[in-house]
Design an enzyme around this catalytic site. Structure first.
Site, PDB file in Angstrom:
ATOM      1  N   HIS A   1       1.063  -1.104   0.015  1.00 34.99           N
ATOM      2  CA  HIS A   1      -0.036   0.163   0.126  1.00 34.99           C
ATOM      3  C   HIS A   1       0.938   1.134  -0.058  1.00 34.99           C
ATOM      4  O   HIS A   1       1.939   1.345  -0.479  1.00 34.99           O
ATOM      5  CB  HIS A   1      -0.919  -0.093   1.250  1.00 34.99           C
ATOM      6  CG  HIS A   1      -1.832  -1.221   1.209  1.00 34.99           C
ATOM      7  ND1 HIS A   1      -2.729  -1.304   0.238  1.00 34.99           N
ATOM      8  CD2 HIS A   1      -1.720  -2.633   1.899  1.00 34.99           C
ATOM      9  CE1 HIS A   1      -3.343  -2.674   0.444  1.00 34.99           C
ATOM     10  NE2 HIS A   1      -2.730  -3.159   1.403  1.00 34.99           N
TER      11      HIS A   1
ATOM     12  N   HIS B   1       2.696  -7.133   4.643  1.00 42.84           N
ATOM     13  CA  HIS B   1       1.215  -6.515   4.805  1.00 42.84           C
ATOM     14  C   HIS B   1       0.816  -7.102   6.072  1.00 42.84           C
ATOM     15  O   HIS B   1       1.362  -7.582   7.007  1.00 42.84           O
ATOM     16  CB  HIS B   1       0.315  -7.350   3.838  1.00 42.84           C
ATOM     17  CG  HIS B   1       0.656  -6.637   2.475  1.00 42.84           C
ATOM     18  ND1 HIS B   1      -0.148  -5.827   1.837  1.00 42.84           N
ATOM     19  CD2 HIS B   1       1.211  -7.076   1.384  1.00 42.84           C
ATOM     20  CE1 HIS B   1       0.284  -5.440   0.621  1.00 42.84           C
ATOM     21  NE2 HIS B   1       1.456  -6.390   0.351  1.00 42.84           N
TER      22      HIS B   1
ATOM     23  N   GLU C   1       1.323 -11.741   5.698  1.00 48.61           N
ATOM     24  CA  GLU C   1       0.074 -11.027   6.418  1.00 48.61           C
ATOM     25  C   GLU C   1       0.398 -11.420   7.584  1.00 48.61           C
ATOM     26  O   GLU C   1       0.176 -12.338   8.408  1.00 48.61           O
ATOM     27  CB  GLU C   1      -1.121 -11.885   5.828  1.00 48.61           C
ATOM     28  CG  GLU C   1      -1.570 -11.424   4.502  1.00 48.61           C
ATOM     29  CD  GLU C   1      -2.130 -10.019   4.348  1.00 48.61           C
ATOM     30  OE1 GLU C   1      -2.029  -9.355   5.114  1.00 48.61           O
ATOM     31  OE2 GLU C   1      -2.649  -9.799   3.198  1.00 48.61           O
TER      32      GLU C   1
END
Length: 471
Positions: free
Chosen positions: A303, A372, A434
């Site tokens: 991001h 992430h 993640e």
């Protein structure tokens, strides 16, 4: 034909000028065309097991046509038509799909292509000598046609010269090599070459005996096929190499690889050629020891900028955690002499997914990690996951995931496969981490703790080193 050879030399000289630095090696390989060392200010680039060179320099030097229609580049010489796609491990040659060991890439403004693949598709044979770190390119050079002789009652035609047949190549263990043959051939040609030291002996109007040698050595399409005899009983002779070199005329080439300048004498006897490798005439070249490989690792903070990622229960954004952990991993890797870390972003900016992929591929990275944090509709979901896409990434994913769990202390939610763009289209082992769930208060508190981030970063670095076998 000589003009074509000169063009080939110019082409391959330009090829060399396109070579970027070799990944993790202090000494770049040398490139030879038909025994001539090609000089260049730039170095060849090795990615994995493939040597990459700039395509336009190579093709223009050989006189081929090049057409660009990004991301495709087309090369043609009138007989062979090749289409390469940047980042794609398949090429199209004369409407046939052919796999590549390494894809074409763009780096520093140059389009780099695998040397062996392009050379062999266009008739140039390639031989890699691991010991001397040299690439030998061979393009058959036809001899000039024999001069016409005065009419001697045969209508003015020159007498035909038949090819001899090479039956064997034998080393007697005492410094002499014997080439047994049948028939007649022209006088042999000998050339002494340096850096590395070797003696090249060409036997014009001679072919390999099909009953004595592998069939591939006995036809004009076998220039890329090389045989060799390793020598361990001579002070300077280390290897004898041989190949079918040309069919205009038929020519067998024998190369003596030497450790130092050495006196070599040849004598043509009755149906045999004797090559005597005599006394050393000069000092052995000083070859610096090979330097250990430095691995390129791309760290991708997910991001960023206009794309904040998931909203955490404490009001903070995923992009903040992603950048913080990435920078901590980078700082630790900067202390590792065998690893060079690169960032897709180093601040709160947005980078397109395809640009992240292109950055890693063009760099020729060895590993890719994307950082992430996750989110679920239920606040009770907790834990860490590691994702991969290609089979060559499974081993890396398993190692990193073990260290991710150790660093976070979270529930192990396993290694999983998914087609996230940044791990699908990168060409090196790639994983997406993640680290936890921002919808869970416990995971969130851990992920935004500076002390916990340092522990996670240390484990990630330990995982990278374990996978690269550096720990």
């Amino acid at each position: 034909m000589m003009k074509k050879f000169v063009s080939a030399v110019m082409l391959l000289s330009l090829l060399i000028s396109m070579f970027p630095s070799i990944v993790g090696a202090a000494v770049a390989p040398k490139l030879y065309l038909n025994g001539t060392l090609l000089q260049s200010a730039a170095e060849p680039r090795i990615v994995g097991s493939s040597t990459l060179v700039p395509i336009r320099t190579v093709t223009e030097g050989l006189g081929f046509d090049v057409a660009w229609e990004k991301p495709h580049v087309t090369i043609s010489n009138g007989e062979t038509n090749m289409v390469l796609t940047i980042g794609n491990k398949n090429a199209v040659v004369n409407d046939r799909v052919v796999p590549l060991d390494a894809p074409a890439i763009i780096t520093s403004g140059s389009t780099m292509v695998p040397l062996r693949f392009v050379s062999e598709q266009f008739g140039v044979s390639v031989y890699w000598d691991k010991t001397t770190r040299s690439v030998y390119l061979n393009k058959p050079i036809p001899d000039a046609p024999p001069a016409e002789t005065p009419d001697s009652g045969n209508g003015g035609e020159s007498p035909a010269i038949s090819s001899a047949s090479l039956n064997s190549i034998e080393y007697n263990g005492l410094g002499s090599i014997y080439l047994s043959f049948e028939g007649d051939f022209k006088d042999l040609k000998t050339e002494v070459l340096h850096n590395p030291e070797r003696v090249v002996i060409d036997l014009p109007y001679m072919k390999f005996n099909a009953e004595s040698f592998t069939p591939g050595f006995t036809d004009a399409n076998s220039a890329a096929k090389l045989g060799e005899i390793m020598i361990d009983s001579h002070p300077t002779l280390k290897k004898i190499r041989y190949s079918y070199y040309s069919d205009k005329p038929d020519t067998v080439r024998v190369v003596l690889d030497l450790l130092a300048p050495t006196n070599v004498q040849t004598a043509k006897e009755d149906q045999s050629i004797r090559i005597d490798v005599l006394e050393q005439t000069g000092p052995a070249p000083v070859v610096p020891p090979p330097q250990p490989k430095v691995y390129k690792v791309v760290l991708d903070a997910g991001h960023g900028g206009k794309d904040p990622g998931a909203l955490a229960v404490n009001g903070r954004r995923e992009k903040e955690y992603n950048l913080a952990i990435t920078l901590k991993v980078k700082a630790l890797l900067d202390n590792e002499p065998r690893i060079k870390a690169y960032l897709t972003r180093s601040d709160d900016t947005f980078v397109e997914l395809d640009d992240r992929v292109a950055f890693a591929n063009n760099l020729g990275a060895d590993l890719f990690l994307s950082f992430h944090a996750n989110k679920a509709t239920s606040a009770t979901v907790s834990g860490a996951e590691t994702y991969y896409y290609r089979g060559d990434s499974i081993a890396f994913a398993n190692v990193i995931h073990k260290h991710l769990i150790a660093g976070t202390g979270f529930r192990d939610r396993g290694v999983r496969q998914a087609d996230f763009r940044v791990i699908k289209y990168t060409t090196m082992p790639a994983v997406l981490l993640e680290a936890g769930y921002l919808s869970n208060s416990g995971d969130t508190a851990t992920l935004f703790s500076a002390a916990k981030q340092s522990k996670i970063a240390a484990e990630i670095v330990a995982g990278i080193k374990a996978y690269l076998k550096l720990s």
